[in-house]
Design a protein around this motif. Structure first.
Motif, PDB file in Angstrom:
ATOM      1  N   ALA A  36      36.652  -5.398  10.125  1.00 38.14           N
ATOM      2  CA  ALA A  36      36.082  -5.942  11.365  1.00 38.14           C
ATOM      3  C   ALA A  36      34.595  -5.634  11.483  1.00 38.14           C
ATOM      4  O   ALA A  36      33.803  -6.476  11.936  1.00 38.14           O
ATOM      5  N   SER A  37      34.177  -4.436  11.078  1.00 43.43           N
ATOM      6  CA  SER A  37      32.764  -4.078  11.222  1.00 43.43           C
ATOM      7  C   SER A  37      31.890  -4.918  10.294  1.00 43.43           C
ATOM      8  O   SER A  37      30.764  -5.286  10.645  1.00 43.43           O
ATOM      9  N   TYR A  38      32.389  -5.246   9.125  1.00 40.79           N
ATOM     10  CA  TYR A  38      31.639  -6.082   8.187  1.00 40.79           C
ATOM     11  C   TYR A  38      31.493  -7.496   8.752  1.00 40.79           C
ATOM     12  O   TYR A  38      30.416  -8.097   8.675  1.00 40.79           O
ATOM     13  N   HIS A  39      32.578  -8.015   9.313  1.00 39.32           N
ATOM     14  CA  HIS A  39      32.525  -9.356   9.906  1.00 39.32           C
ATOM     15  C   HIS A  39      31.617  -9.374  11.137  1.00 39.32           C
ATOM     16  O   HIS A  39      30.883 -10.349  11.352  1.00 39.32           O
ATOM     17  N   LEU A  40      31.656  -8.311  11.917  1.00 36.50           N
ATOM     18  CA  LEU A  40      30.810  -8.253  13.112  1.00 36.50           C
ATOM     19  C   LEU A  40      29.329  -8.320  12.741  1.00 36.50           C
ATOM     20  O   LEU A  40      28.555  -9.053  13.369  1.00 36.50           O
ATOM     21  N   LEU A  41      28.949  -7.564  11.725  1.00 40.19           N
ATOM     22  CA  LEU A  41      27.545  -7.588  11.305  1.00 40.19           C
ATOM     23  C   LEU A  41      27.157  -8.970  10.789  1.00 40.19           C
ATOM     24  O   LEU A  41      26.035  -9.443  11.042  1.00 40.19           O
ATOM     25  N   ASN A  42      28.058  -9.646  10.104  1.00 32.48           N
ATOM     26  CA  ASN A  42      27.764 -11.007   9.649  1.00 32.48           C
ATOM     27  C   ASN A  42      27.527 -11.946  10.825  1.00 32.48           C
ATOM     28  O   ASN A  42      26.631 -12.800  10.788  1.00 32.48           O
ATOM     29  N   ILE A  43      28.321 -11.811  11.871  1.00 30.49           N
ATOM     30  CA  ILE A  43      28.137 -12.661  13.056  1.00 30.49           C
ATOM     31  C   ILE A  43      26.773 -12.402  13.685  1.00 30.49           C
ATOM     32  O   ILE A  43      26.048 -13.333  14.065  1.00 30.49           O
ATOM     33  N   ILE A  44      26.401 -11.132  13.794  1.00 30.85           N
ATOM     34  CA  ILE A  44      25.096 -10.776  14.375  1.00 30.85           C
ATOM     35  C   ILE A  44      23.963 -11.353  13.539  1.00 30.85           C
ATOM     36  O   ILE A  44      22.982 -11.900  14.064  1.00 30.85           O
ATOM     37  N   LEU A  45      24.091 -11.255  12.224  1.00 28.51           N
ATOM     38  CA  LEU A  45      23.047 -11.781  11.346  1.00 28.51           C
ATOM     39  C   LEU A  45      22.950 -13.299  11.453  1.00 28.51           C
ATOM     40  O   LEU A  45      21.843 -13.860  11.438  1.00 28.51           O
ATOM     41  N   HIS A  46      24.079 -13.983  11.573  1.00 31.43           N
ATOM     42  CA  HIS A  46      24.053 -15.441  11.725  1.00 31.43           C
ATOM     43  C   HIS A  46      23.357 -15.823  13.033  1.00 31.43           C
ATOM     44  O   HIS A  46      22.563 -16.795  13.058  1.00 31.43           O
ATOM     45  N   ALA A  47      23.617 -15.085  14.093  1.00 34.08           N
ATOM     46  CA  ALA A  47      22.937 -15.347  15.362  1.00 34.08           C
ATOM     47  C   ALA A  47      21.432 -15.149  15.215  1.00 34.08           C
ATOM     48  O   ALA A  47      20.622 -15.940  15.743  1.00 34.08           O
ATOM     49  N   ALA A  48      21.023 -14.119  14.478  1.00 33.08           N
ATOM     50  CA  ALA A  48      19.593 -13.871  14.255  1.00 33.08           C
ATOM     51  C   ALA A  48      18.962 -15.013  13.464  1.00 33.08           C
ATOM     52  O   ALA A  48      17.835 -15.448  13.757  1.00 33.08           O
ATOM     53  N   VAL A  49      19.679 -15.523  12.458  1.00 37.82           N
ATOM     54  CA  VAL A  49      19.175 -16.656  11.686  1.00 37.82           C
ATOM     55  C   VAL A  49      18.986 -17.869  12.596  1.00 37.82           C
ATOM     56  O   VAL A  49      17.968 -18.582  12.500  1.00 37.82           O
ATOM     57  N   CYS A  50      19.940 -18.109  13.480  1.00 40.25           N
ATOM     58  CA  CYS A  50      19.848 -19.257  14.395  1.00 40.25           C
ATOM     59  C   CYS A  50      18.609 -19.167  15.275  1.00 40.25           C
ATOM     60  O   CYS A  50      17.912 -20.173  15.507  1.00 40.25           O
ATOM     61  N   VAL A  51      18.311 -17.993  15.793  1.00 39.24           N
ATOM     62  CA  VAL A  51      17.128 -17.810  16.641  1.00 39.24           C
ATOM     63  C   VAL A  51      15.851 -18.034  15.834  1.00 39.24           C
ATOM     64  O   VAL A  51      14.922 -18.725  16.286  1.00 39.24           O
ATOM     65  N   ASN A  64      27.674  -0.234   6.198  1.00 37.43           N
ATOM     66  CA  ASN A  64      28.968  -0.521   6.839  1.00 37.43           C
ATOM     67  C   ASN A  64      30.004   0.522   6.459  1.00 37.43           C
ATOM     68  O   ASN A  64      30.747   1.032   7.306  1.00 37.43           O
ATOM     69  N   TYR A  65      30.053   0.826   5.163  1.00 42.37           N
ATOM     70  CA  TYR A  65      31.037   1.807   4.674  1.00 42.37           C
ATOM     71  C   TYR A  65      30.773   3.172   5.277  1.00 42.37           C
ATOM     72  O   TYR A  65      31.716   3.908   5.603  1.00 42.37           O
ATOM     73  N   LEU A  66      29.503   3.522   5.453  1.00 42.77           N
ATOM     74  CA  LEU A  66      29.149   4.823   6.006  1.00 42.77           C
ATOM     75  C   LEU A  66      29.691   4.978   7.421  1.00 42.77           C
ATOM     76  O   LEU A  66      30.155   6.055   7.810  1.00 42.77           O
ATOM     77  N   PHE A  67      29.661   3.894   8.202  1.00 40.47           N
ATOM     78  CA  PHE A  67      30.083   3.968   9.599  1.00 40.47           C
ATOM     79  C   PHE A  67      31.569   3.680   9.793  1.00 40.47           C
ATOM     80  O   PHE A  67      32.198   4.228  10.698  1.00 40.47           O
ATOM     81  N   SER A  68      32.139   2.804   8.947  1.00 36.04           N
ATOM     82  CA  SER A  68      33.528   2.407   9.206  1.00 36.04           C
ATOM     83  C   SER A  68      34.367   2.335   7.936  1.00 36.04           C
ATOM     84  O   SER A  68      35.481   1.799   7.987  1.00 36.04           O
ATOM     85  N   GLU A  69      33.838   2.830   6.826  1.00 37.63           N
ATOM     86  CA  GLU A  69      34.528   2.764   5.539  1.00 37.63           C
ATOM     87  C   GLU A  69      34.987   1.334   5.254  1.00 37.63           C
ATOM     88  O   GLU A  69      34.159   0.444   5.179  1.00 37.63           O
ATOM     89  N   LEU A  70      36.292   1.108   5.131  1.00 36.18           N
ATOM     90  CA  LEU A  70      36.760  -0.222   4.734  1.00 36.18           C
ATOM     91  C   LEU A  70      37.425  -0.965   5.888  1.00 36.18           C
ATOM     92  O   LEU A  70      38.368  -1.743   5.688  1.00 36.18           O
ATOM     93  N   SER A  71      36.920  -0.742   7.098  1.00 37.48           N
ATOM     94  CA  SER A  71      37.392  -1.511   8.249  1.00 37.48           C
ATOM     95  C   SER A  71      36.703  -2.872   8.228  1.00 37.48           C
ATOM     96  O   SER A  71      35.490  -2.982   8.466  1.00 37.48           O
ATOM     97  N   LYS A 113      32.091   0.520  -6.412  1.00 43.27           N
ATOM     98  CA  LYS A 113      31.835   1.947  -6.205  1.00 43.27           C
ATOM     99  C   LYS A 113      30.455   2.219  -5.618  1.00 43.27           C
ATOM    100  O   LYS A 113      30.205   3.303  -5.102  1.00 43.27           O
ATOM    101  N   ASP A 114      29.561   1.229  -5.687  1.00 42.13           N
ATOM    102  CA  ASP A 114      28.215   1.438  -5.152  1.00 42.13           C
ATOM    103  C   ASP A 114      28.213   1.601  -3.639  1.00 42.13           C
ATOM    104  O   ASP A 114      27.220   2.062  -3.067  1.00 42.13           O
ATOM    105  N   LEU A 115      29.308   1.236  -2.982  1.00 45.13           N
ATOM    106  CA  LEU A 115      29.387   1.404  -1.531  1.00 45.13           C
ATOM    107  C   LEU A 115      29.703   2.838  -1.151  1.00 45.13           C
ATOM    108  O   LEU A 115      29.407   3.254  -0.018  1.00 45.13           O
ATOM    109  N   ARG A 116      30.298   3.588  -2.071  1.00 45.98           N
ATOM    110  CA  ARG A 116      30.781   4.925  -1.730  1.00 45.98           C
ATOM    111  C   ARG A 116      29.622   5.911  -1.661  1.00 45.98           C
ATOM    112  O   ARG A 116      28.706   5.879  -2.499  1.00 45.98           O
ATOM    113  N   PRO A 117      29.642   6.807  -0.676  1.00 50.33           N
ATOM    114  CA  PRO A 117      28.558   7.791  -0.538  1.00 50.33           C
ATOM    115  C   PRO A 117      28.392   8.668  -1.772  1.00 50.33           C
ATOM    116  O   PRO A 117      27.301   9.174  -2.028  1.00 50.33           O
ATOM    117  N   ALA A 118      29.470   8.841  -2.536  1.00 55.31           N
ATOM    118  CA  ALA A 118      29.387   9.696  -3.720  1.00 55.31           C
ATOM    119  C   ALA A 118      28.536   9.071  -4.822  1.00 55.31           C
ATOM    120  O   ALA A 118      28.045   9.777  -5.702  1.00 55.31           O
TER     121      ALA A 118
END
Length: 900
Positions: free
Chosen positions: A90-105, A81-88, A40-45
């Motif tokens: 794909a958006s959560y996985h996309l952010l993980n990919i971006i973060l992994h790329a940042a770690v690699c750099v 993530n929830y604020l922008f796409s709720e429980l989609s 429930k901590d993800l919910r805006p309420a």
């Protein structure tokens, strides 16, 4: 620090994207369910400060069942993530990919500190594609590793700038390092280990010490020769600042977890509860197991708990040779890195620091953790492994004949790892694919059999799920959770007897209460649910309610803070009509958790049963303050306001019903109640719209169809009401009020006495004592000029309802009419033509409603002209007065009917 070119950034980012793009099609699996879907901590309420009061899974840190994993910054990114796409997903996985790329750099920049340009790039490329990272990158909860790694590397890079060109201390980078260490720790606990890495860097890289040099310096200091060298003093000062900062973070962390470690069981980590030497031998054997996963990630598994790795019970176990070999190799590398000052030694010592120090919190060597092996915790240690491989590649490639071979081997390694990573991502597509892939690697883990069963259970495939749950009980006969799963599945299959037997087996496996020892510390909190599940099963039998209550009380006695036991017991006590006890149970649960909206809602239901609507509404409002979109609280509080009959509540009730239908757009009840509110407010257009919506969602919706027909009748749209009534009676042919309303419309508006008679006769065939139906049938006889039959009918009605004055009056009217006609010499039973004449001569003189309207005496066209003229004026006036009274009474009756 060597510069990282944009081409290298593009190369690393492209490689990460190529390996992980298919993870975008994966859903939420395994721990993602608890951390994302159920959190429930993800919910805006949820108030933002709750993130800093609860653990990673949304459980308050103060609760004993809390996992004590405090990662508020990671949860904050989930919330974004929830604020922008709720429980989609794909958006959560996309952010993980971006973060992994940042770690690699960032990792490439770190590698450039102690590796050459080519070797550093090789290490970063290997890190980008290593299959061991799929759990950290493709599993959404692995974001804790990614974020912690970003801050960890940033803190390390910041610390490397703490020495000025003149070898003076630069404090700004040190202060920034402390801040970044705190951030890394708030993402995941192992982030604090970067302090150890910084210490190793300061001593062996920045200051250039070796272990012999350190020992020699220490001996000189102890002998009092030359005092402290200035370089040593600077080093000590910087390390003291880092260590004090670290101790402060540790103290704060301990305060946050209430100085309590989480409760783990032998099922989570069997070695943790084993005796000596099995415990020590097993934990040490796990080190080469983890190292082997880094070296050969061919068989990966999402869960290594329970019986995955059998305990090492004896020093004679051959697996101890692997432990010995691991320590020998580690010792040789440490010897090489700590004794020499050349670049190779520096690369090795930094590789070991990245590989060993971040792994210590998960090693079980100092305190037990809730797993045996977890691939995602190898995310940071794999950095050190990749540095070692890249350094080894450099050494081999400098051997003339081996240069091409070494490049070929690195190319093959990167390619195979990339393909393995890409294919491994598909395993994380769903829980079923993930756990079935794990069973291919390990069939001795009952938890995996259970989890495949859960995945099938979620697909309502209970028979198949049962097979997996039963296999789990065979693999681990003492697994309480497996037997509970068997019981629940039998219950879903309506096999109550087998379900109860399975629950009783699970109950028998529970540890016995030991006087003076706290029960909750010896059992997983969720295992206590066996008492709840068993009680919930047997309370379906009304003769066993006391037995169910005993089970709830037993669970509470074992764990006085077991909130669910109070909740379930409150429901049972409500069923037993022990309202005061039910209220007390919920109040006790609220003492444990005042921020639980469900508890306030349940308490409100008890208040309703106790005939205290004001207190009920107050508690509904408490629930909605905590959870503004609590569906049941929205619906029932709005219904309570509507039923209060006070117009001042109607706007708020309407708002809550509107919020409810936003949450449950396919629930016809929400639209129906909106329609009823609109009818109360005389908003007929809106009422019709809401009723039509309800009927569209639920064909044959009894109350909606009747009230829509009633609405049409009230607004003089009787023609529109008839098809609605036909639809109602098609689905509910026994609907008496619908038959009464249809008969009324047919007789008074369609002049169809035959159809009206059919309606009223159907009512009496179902309920011969129905006064309304009987009286209205009498009216039909009166309309048909069959006065004797009307008289008999009214006499029978009066016998059914001797206190109904209107029936007595109507009987008197009929008898007077019969007497007048007899005196005039007319037949009392009309012929067919006379009926038509009478119907034509009378226009809506009567309303066959609930029987309360007075029915005027019909004019007799066969009387002499003088008499007719003399009576017509009086009769017409009387008829008009009685028609007005009938209409007024009809409105009252229709209002009563609308309560259907």
């Amino acid at each position: 620090m060597a510069f990282v070119s944009w081409k290298e950034i593009v190369l690393l980012t492209g490689l990460v994207a190529g390996c992980y793009w298919n993870s975008l099609s994966c859903g939420f699996v395994f721990d993602d369910v608890s951390a994302i879907l159920d959190n429930k901590d993800l919910r805006p309420a949820t108030p933002l400060h709750n993130l800093f009061l609860n653990d990673f899974w949304g459980t308050p840190m103060t609760e004993e069942r809390s996992h004590k994993s405090y990662r508020p910054l990671t949860v904050l990114t989930f919330r974004l993530n929830y604020l922008f796409s709720e429980l989609s997903a794909a958006s959560y996985h996309l952010l993980n990919i971006i973060l992994h790329a940042a770690v690699c750099v960032l990792f490439l920049r770190v590698c450039r500190l102690f590796l050459d340009k080519t070797s550093g790039l090789v290490a970063a490329l290997l890190f980008a594609v290593h299959p061991i990272h799929t759990e950290a990158v493709t599993g959404v909860v692995g974001r804790a590793e990614l974020l912690s790694s970003i801050f960890l590397l940033a803190a390390f890079l910041s610390y490397t700038k703490s020495t000025g060109a003149d070898h003076s201390i630069v404090w700004t980078p040190i202060a920034l390092t402390v801040v970044l260490v705190a951030a890394a720790t708030l993402c995941k606990e192992q982030g604090i280990t970067v302090v150890g890495i910084c210490c190793v860097y300061e001593v062996f890289i920045a200051q250039g010490f070796t272990l012999p040099m350190l020992m020699d310096t220490l001996r000189q200091i102890l002998r009092g020769k030359d005092g402290f060298p200035y370089a040593v003093l600077q080093t000590l000062l910087k390390l003291i600042v880092l260590i004090i900062s670290t101790l402060l973070l540790v103290i704060i962390r301990v305060q946050v977890i209430q100085s309590q470690l989480p409760v783990f069981t032998r099922f989570d980590n069997p070695a943790a509860v084993s005796s000596t030497p099995s415990r020590q031998l097993t934990f040490n054997y796990l080190l080469p197991v983890n190292a082997w996963l880094l070296l050969n990630p061919s068989e990966l598994c999402c869960d290594w708990t329970m019986g995955t790795i059998p305990l090492v019970d004896s020093v004679l176990d051959l697996r101890n040779l692997a432990t010995l070999a691991f320590y020998v190799l580690l010792g040789l590398l440490a010897h090489h890195g700590l004794r020499y000052r050349h670049n190779s030694a520096k690369a090795v010592v930094m590789a070991l620091s990245f590989m060993v120090l971040p792994f210590i919190p998960a090693s079980n060597l100092f305190f037990p953790v809730g797993f045996v092996v977890a691939e995602r915790v190898l995310y940071v240690p794999s950095m050190g492994f990749c540095v070692l491989i890249a350094h080894g590649f450099k050494i081999v490639s400098n051997i003339g004949p081996m240069k091409k071979i070494s490049w070929l081997m690195i190319g093959v390694l990167l390619t195979t790892h990339a393909v393995k990573t890409f294919n491994r991502n598909w395993d994380w597509e769903s829980e079923y694919t993930l756990f079935t892939s794990a069973l291919k690697v390990n069939k001795n883990n009952a938890k995996l059999w259970n989890n495949v069963g859960h995945a099938l259970e979620n697909q309502n495939s209970y028979e198949r799920a049962l097979r997996y749950f039963l296999q789990a009980t065979r693999v681990q006969p003492d697994d309480i959770g497996a037997h509970m799963n068997v019981g629940r599945t039998y219950k879903n299959l309506n096999r109550s007897k087998e379900a109860e037997e399975a629950y009783l087996v699970a109950k028998s496996l529970m540890p016995q209460v030991i006087p003076g020892k706290k029960y909750a510390t010896r059992v997983a909190p969720n295992h206590l649910n066996v008492y709840i599940n068993l009680a919930n099963l047997i309370r379906a039998n009304d003769s066993r309610l006391e037995e169910a209550d005993q089970l709830y009380r037993q669970a509470i006695s074992m764990r006085p803070d077991f909130k669910q036991a109070y909740i379930s017991r409150g429901e049972l006590l409500l069923k037993m009509n022990k309202l005061t006890d039910a209220r007390d149970a919920y109040l006790r649960a609220l003492e444990l958790d005042r921020n639980n909206a469900d508890l306030w809602y349940n308490l409100a239901i008890v208040n309703i049963e106790m005939k205290d609507p004001a207190e009920a509404l107050k508690n509904f409002n408490h629930a909605l303050e905590l959870s503004p979109r609590h569906k049941l609280a929205l619906f029932n509080s709005a219904l309570l306001m509507q039923e209060s009959g006070e117009p001042k509540f109607w706007p708020e009730a309407n708002r809550r019903f509107l919020m409810y239908v936003e949450e449950e757009p396919n629930d016809a009840n929400g639209y129906f109640n909106l329609g009823m509110l609109a009818m109360d407010a005389n908003e007929n257009t809106a009422a019709e719209r809401w009723m039509r919506k309800a009927i569209g969602l639920q064909a044959g919706f009894r109350s909606a169809l009747f009230n829509l027909a009633l609405l049409y009748s009230q607004t003089k749209r009787e023609t529109d009401a008839l098809p609605v009534l036909d639809e109602l009676l098609q689905h509910h042919p026994e609907h008496i009020k619908g038959l009464i309303l249809k008969g009324d419309i047919l007789m008074n508006h369609k002049k169809d006495t035959r159809g009206a008679k059919t309606c009223f006769q159907r009512i009496l065939s179902m309920d011969p004592t129905n006064v309304q139906g009987k009286h209205n049938l009498c009216v039909v006889y009166f309309e048909e000029r069959d006065l004797p039959r009307a008289e008999r009918c009214l006499e029978e009605t009066l016998a059914l309802a001797p206190n109904e004055e209107y029936v007595r009056r109507h009987l008197s009217i009929v008898r007077n009419k019969m007497a007048a006609m007899s005196a005039a010499g007319h037949a009392l039973s009309s012929e067919k033509g006379a009926v038509g004449k009478a119907a034509k001569g009378e226009k809506n003189a009567r309303k066959s409603s609930g029987g309360a309207a007075d029915h005027s005496e019909p004019s007799d066209g066969s009387q002499s002209g003088e008499r007719t003229t003399a009576k017509s004026t009086k009769d017409i006036k009387d008829i008009e007065e009685k028609r007005a009274a009938a209409l007024k009474r009809l409105e009252e009756i229709e209002r009563i009917l609308s309560n259907d």
